[in-house]
Each structure stands twice: as structure tokens, then as C-alpha cells.
Scaffold this motif. Structure first.
Motif, PDB file in Angstrom:
ATOM      1  N   GLY A  12     -11.822   5.941   4.201  1.00 53.55           N
ATOM      2  CA  GLY A  12     -11.443   6.770   5.343  1.00 53.55           C
ATOM      3  C   GLY A  12     -10.364   6.116   6.180  1.00 53.55           C
ATOM      4  O   GLY A  12      -9.407   6.766   6.626  1.00 53.55           O
ATOM      5  N   PHE A  13     -10.503   4.818   6.392  1.00 55.68           N
ATOM      6  CA  PHE A  13      -9.508   4.049   7.138  1.00 55.68           C
ATOM      7  C   PHE A  13      -8.154   4.115   6.429  1.00 55.68           C
ATOM      8  O   PHE A  13      -7.121   4.377   7.059  1.00 55.68           O
ATOM      9  CB  PHE A  13      -9.989   2.594   7.266  1.00 55.68           C
ATOM     10  N   LEU A  14      -8.157   3.905   5.107  1.00 57.01           N
ATOM     11  CA  LEU A  14      -6.907   3.974   4.345  1.00 57.01           C
ATOM     12  C   LEU A  14      -6.299   5.370   4.398  1.00 57.01           C
ATOM     13  O   LEU A  14      -5.083   5.519   4.550  1.00 57.01           O
ATOM     14  CB  LEU A  14      -7.148   3.574   2.887  1.00 57.01           C
ATOM     15  N   ALA A  15      -7.130   6.392   4.282  1.00 58.41           N
ATOM     16  CA  ALA A  15      -6.644   7.773   4.330  1.00 58.41           C
ATOM     17  C   ALA A  15      -5.984   8.071   5.680  1.00 58.41           C
ATOM     18  O   ALA A  15      -4.908   8.680   5.723  1.00 58.41           O
ATOM     19  CB  ALA A  15      -7.785   8.748   4.064  1.00 58.41           C
ATOM     20  N   ASP A  16      -6.603   7.612   6.760  1.00 59.78           N
ATOM     21  CA  ASP A  16      -6.030   7.827   8.094  1.00 59.78           C
ATOM     22  C   ASP A  16      -4.680   7.137   8.227  1.00 59.78           C
ATOM     23  O   ASP A  16      -3.719   7.717   8.750  1.00 59.78           O
ATOM     24  CB  ASP A  16      -6.976   7.311   9.178  1.00 59.78           C
ATOM     25  N   ARG A  17      -4.583   5.900   7.744  1.00 64.75           N
ATOM     26  CA  ARG A  17      -3.324   5.166   7.837  1.00 64.75           C
ATOM     27  C   ARG A  17      -2.246   5.814   6.969  1.00 64.75           C
ATOM     28  O   ARG A  17      -1.084   5.872   7.344  1.00 64.75           O
ATOM     29  CB  ARG A  17      -3.503   3.690   7.432  1.00 64.75           C
ATOM     30  N   LEU A  18      -2.641   6.312   5.821  1.00 60.13           N
ATOM     31  CA  LEU A  18      -1.707   6.993   4.930  1.00 60.13           C
ATOM     32  C   LEU A  18      -1.170   8.259   5.600  1.00 60.13           C
ATOM     33  O   LEU A  18       0.042   8.507   5.592  1.00 60.13           O
ATOM     34  CB  LEU A  18      -2.392   7.335   3.610  1.00 60.13           C
ATOM     35  N   GLU A  19      -2.052   9.032   6.216  1.00 61.72           N
ATOM     36  CA  GLU A  19      -1.627  10.247   6.920  1.00 61.72           C
ATOM     37  C   GLU A  19      -0.671   9.910   8.059  1.00 61.72           C
ATOM     38  O   GLU A  19       0.325  10.613   8.269  1.00 61.72           O
ATOM     39  CB  GLU A  19      -2.840  11.007   7.448  1.00 61.72           C
ATOM     40  N   GLN A  20      -0.947   8.846   8.794  1.00 63.81           N
ATOM     41  CA  GLN A  20      -0.071   8.430   9.889  1.00 63.81           C
ATOM     42  C   GLN A  20       1.306   8.048   9.365  1.00 63.81           C
ATOM     43  O   GLN A  20       2.328   8.424   9.946  1.00 63.81           O
ATOM     44  CB  GLN A  20      -0.676   7.250  10.652  1.00 63.81           C
ATOM     45  N   ALA A  21       1.333   7.290   8.279  1.00 61.20           N
ATOM     46  CA  ALA A  21       2.619   6.868   7.702  1.00 61.20           C
ATOM     47  C   ALA A  21       3.423   8.079   7.249  1.00 61.20           C
ATOM     48  O   ALA A  21       4.626   8.182   7.519  1.00 61.20           O
ATOM     49  CB  ALA A  21       2.380   5.914   6.538  1.00 61.20           C
ATOM     50  N   GLN A  22       2.762   9.019   6.575  1.00 57.38           N
ATOM     51  CA  GLN A  22       3.454  10.215   6.100  1.00 57.38           C
ATOM     52  C   GLN A  22       3.949  11.054   7.272  1.00 57.38           C
ATOM     53  O   GLN A  22       5.050  11.599   7.237  1.00 57.38           O
ATOM     54  CB  GLN A  22       2.543  11.026   5.185  1.00 57.38           C
ATOM     55  N   ALA A  23       3.147  11.168   8.326  1.00 57.85           N
ATOM     56  CA  ALA A  23       3.538  11.932   9.510  1.00 57.85           C
ATOM     57  C   ALA A  23       4.745  11.318  10.203  1.00 57.85           C
ATOM     58  O   ALA A  23       5.528  12.018  10.851  1.00 57.85           O
ATOM     59  CB  ALA A  23       2.366  12.040  10.479  1.00 57.85           C
ATOM     60  N   ASN A  24       4.912  10.018  10.056  1.00 54.79           N
ATOM     61  CA  ASN A  24       6.044   9.318  10.661  1.00 54.79           C
ATOM     62  C   ASN A  24       7.239   9.218   9.720  1.00 54.79           C
ATOM     63  O   ASN A  24       8.184   8.480   9.991  1.00 54.79           O
ATOM     64  CB  ASN A  24       5.616   7.925  11.134  1.00 54.79           C
ATOM     65  N   GLY A  25       7.180   9.942   8.596  1.00 53.50           N
ATOM     66  CA  GLY A  25       8.323  10.020   7.696  1.00 53.50           C
ATOM     67  C   GLY A  25       8.478   8.862   6.723  1.00 53.50           C
ATOM     68  O   GLY A  25       9.537   8.708   6.118  1.00 53.50           O
ATOM     69  N   VAL A  26       7.446   8.059   6.547  1.00 54.74           N
ATOM     70  CA  VAL A  26       7.521   6.954   5.596  1.00 54.74           C
ATOM     71  C   VAL A  26       7.447   7.529   4.183  1.00 54.74           C
ATOM     72  O   VAL A  26       6.556   8.338   3.885  1.00 54.74           O
ATOM     73  CB  VAL A  26       6.385   5.935   5.839  1.00 54.74           C
ATOM     74  N   ASP A  27       8.392   7.155   3.313  1.00 56.44           N
ATOM     75  CA  ASP A  27       8.410   7.725   1.966  1.00 56.44           C
ATOM     76  C   ASP A  27       7.350   7.080   1.072  1.00 56.44           C
ATOM     77  O   ASP A  27       6.817   6.016   1.369  1.00 56.44           O
ATOM     78  CB  ASP A  27       9.798   7.616   1.330  1.00 56.44           C
ATOM     79  N   GLN A  28       7.053   7.766  -0.026  1.00 59.42           N
ATOM     80  CA  GLN A  28       5.975   7.361  -0.928  1.00 59.42           C
ATOM     81  C   GLN A  28       6.211   5.976  -1.524  1.00 59.42           C
ATOM     82  O   GLN A  28       5.275   5.196  -1.692  1.00 59.42           O
ATOM     83  CB  GLN A  28       5.809   8.410  -2.031  1.00 59.42           C
ATOM     84  N   LYS A  29       7.461   5.651  -1.841  1.00 63.56           N
ATOM     85  CA  LYS A  29       7.771   4.339  -2.424  1.00 63.56           C
ATOM     86  C   LYS A  29       7.457   3.217  -1.429  1.00 63.56           C
ATOM     87  O   LYS A  29       6.886   2.196  -1.800  1.00 63.56           O
ATOM     88  CB  LYS A  29       9.238   4.293  -2.843  1.00 63.56           C
ATOM     89  N   THR A  30       7.805   3.429  -0.176  1.00 60.36           N
ATOM     90  CA  THR A  30       7.515   2.429   0.861  1.00 60.36           C
ATOM     91  C   THR A  30       6.012   2.293   1.063  1.00 60.36           C
ATOM     92  O   THR A  30       5.488   1.181   1.187  1.00 60.36           O
ATOM     93  CB  THR A  30       8.203   2.814   2.179  1.00 60.36           C
TER      94      THR A  30
END
Length: 82
Positions: A12-30
Motif C-alpha cells: 500500500g505504501f509503495l502504491a501510494d508513492r507510485l501514484e504520487q510520482a505519476q501525479a507529479n509527471g514522473v515518467d515510468q523509466k524514472t
């Protein structure tokens, strides 16, 4: 209770951080690169808190760099299924 005490909490923690990164425009490779860095840190610096983490740590330590990246990508996919 630490996020590492329970594997579902960890996912759950990883999923939340992943959603935050994606919401901030971080690309999949990064994101995948960051996931590999986190994997390195956890494998070297954190004691496994449950059997699932112990298995991941052993797999990580046995894997080549390319295999570690595949494991990191797999963890990303696992938490995206949520």
C-alpha cells in the motif's frame, strides 16, 4: 507498527508513492530506476520484517543488475494492480 511489519502495508505504501510520482509527471523509466534504488537500499540496510520481505531480499541479493531491474518493475506492476 512500521510499514515494513506487514507486507500488505508495504504494498500500500509503495502504491501510494507510485501514484504520487505519476501525479507529479514522473515518467515510468524514472520510476523504475527509483524502484531499483529503493530495492538496493532495502536489501543492504533493512532487516526483513516478514517472510515475504525475506524472500524478496534473498531474490534481490541473488539477482544480477538486469534481474534486479526486472524485480523492481514487477513490484511496480504488483502495486498497480491494487
Amino acid at each position: 507498527m512500521s510499514v515494513l511489519d506487514n507486507f500488505d502495508s508495504w504494498k500500500g505504501f509503495l502504491a501510494d508513492r507510485l501514484e504520487q510520482a505519476q501525479a507529479n509527471g514522473v515518467d515510468q523509466k524514472t520510476i523504475a530506476g527509483l524502484a531499483a534504488e529503493v530495492g538496493d537500499y532495502l536489501a543492504q540496510s533493512v532487516n526483513a520484517q516478514n517472510p515475504e520481505e525475506e524472500v524478496l531480499k534473498e531474490l534481490w541479493n541473488a539477482a544480477s543488475e538486469e534481474e534486479q531491474q526486472a524485480l523492481a518493475n514487477t513490484m511496480i506492476k504488483l502495486v498497480q494492480k491494487k
